[in-house]
Design a protein around this motif. Structure first.
Motif, PDB file in Angstrom:
ATOM      1  N   TYR A  19       0.836  -1.200   0.000  1.00 57.47           N
ATOM      2  CA  TYR A  19       0.000   0.000   0.000  1.00 57.47           C
ATOM      3  C   TYR A  19       0.872   1.251   0.000  1.00 57.47           C
ATOM      4  O   TYR A  19       1.938   1.277   0.616  1.00 57.47           O
ATOM      5  N   TRP A  21       0.442   5.227   1.068  1.00 56.57           N
ATOM      6  CA  TRP A  21      -0.453   6.105   1.822  1.00 56.57           C
ATOM      7  C   TRP A  21      -0.131   7.584   1.639  1.00 56.57           C
ATOM      8  O   TRP A  21      -0.875   8.435   2.116  1.00 56.57           O
ATOM      9  N   PRO A  56      -5.841   4.345   0.324  1.00 56.26           N
ATOM     10  CA  PRO A  56      -4.488   4.094  -0.172  1.00 56.26           C
ATOM     11  C   PRO A  56      -4.467   3.553  -1.600  1.00 56.26           C
ATOM     12  O   PRO A  56      -5.488   3.110  -2.127  1.00 56.26           O
TER      13      PRO A  56
END
Length: 318
Positions: A19, A21, A56
């Motif tokens: 992910y 962010w 995300p």
């Protein structure tokens, strides 16, 4: 401090998925490194939908391997990097937030000329506002009173059932009526609070991340072939996205997918010795042509460390 274009991008790994962010990292990946990923988070004001999504950003495993092997990103064991705060730390944090809320309420109350009734965002209406409201109600009541009544006191005639149930007059200094306003409490990140420390849980190679047990891709000959084909297409300047909806492994774009349609649907073949049936070739050709694309058969040769490409398009006969 390194600029965003010089530092390695942190890919947060959780449940074997990567992910992103940070919005700046997302922009850097797309603009400079030709990596798109897929947005999977909901937006604050439109959370109950799946058309426009937010952070995300989730990356394909091939994108992750490419970024790490080229020194553009590092893998972070995200669950381990988050530390559970102690009870005293949570109490301190809550106390500071309540104090900040109370301070803003006092400022807002002083600004509006009214008092603060409770730390919930509501305040008493000022006397001037109450007088104006009472005057409006009396004016409406006088307009609706019967002409033949001749009463000295205006009669309030409710226009809705809700008004019929709330006919109690508002006194000059009554606190029954309230106005609301919004206060802003800055959100502190886990890093600022000391509850998130990724420095001790970063991995700069895929092998190290595999040994730590946070990453497992690639783990087979087919997955290794997909990584090599993806990297070869990336080096040629293409953007790639998932191609499962079009019967392949990737969609291949000549530029940013926000500006261009894909030209190819790519399928990865593990080795020169792998077989492909005539029916698969026909299916790929028909589907690719029907969606205005050419189907790209990508053959990875482990011995020669090269990729061969064959395009398939459906053509008319006669």
């Amino acid at each position: 401090m390194d600029s965003p274009s010089e530092r390695a991008i942190e890919l947060r790994i959780s449940n074997n998925k990567a992910y992103v962010w940070d919005v700046e990292d997302l922009a850097l990946l797309r603009a400079k490194h030709h990596i798109c990923g897929v947005l999977t988070g909901t937006l604050p004001h439109v959370s109950q939908q799946n058309v426009f999504l937010g952070m995300p950003l989730v990356l394909m495993p091939e994108e992750v391997v490419l970024l790490v092997e080229n020194g553009l990103a590092v893998l972070v064991d995200d669950p381990t990097a988050h530390r559970k705060p102690s009870r005293s730390e949570l109490e301190k944090w809550n106390t500071e937030r309540r104090a900040l809320v109370k301070t803003q309420l006092v400022k807002e109350g002083a600004k509006e000329g009214g008092g603060v009734s409770a730390p919930t965002g509501s305040r008493s209406m000022s006397e001037e506002a109450i007088r104006k409201r009472k005057a409006r109600e009396e004016k409406r009541a006088a307009a609706k009173s019967p002409a033949e009544g001749g009463e000295d006191t205006p009669v309030f005639v409710p226009s809705t059932p809700a008004q019929a149930q709330a006919t109690v007059p508002v006194a000059e200094n009554s606190n029954l009526a309230h106005a609301t306003y919004t206060i802003t409490v800055p959100a502190n990140s886990a890093s600022e609070l000391g509850w998130y420390s990724p420095e001790d849980y970063k991995y700069s190679t895929v092998k190290a991340a595999m040994q730590a047990g946070i990453w497992s891709y690639p783990s087979s000959a087919h997955e290794r072939a997909k990584c090599k084909v993806f990297q070869d297409l990336w080096k040629k300047g293409h953007y790639m996205g998932g191609g499962i909806k079009f019967g392949g492994d990737y969609l291949v774009y000549p530029g940013d997918p926000l500006r261009y349609h894909s030209h190819f649907v790519a399928s990865v073949i593990d080795s020169p010795a792998a077989t492909i049936s005539p029916m698969e070739i026909v299916a790929h050709g028909r589907l690719g042509t029907a969606t205005k694309k050419a189907h790209l058969l990508c053959n990875w040769d482990e011995e020669k460390q090269t990729v061969s490409y064959y395009s398939v398009e459906w053509a008319g006969f006669g």
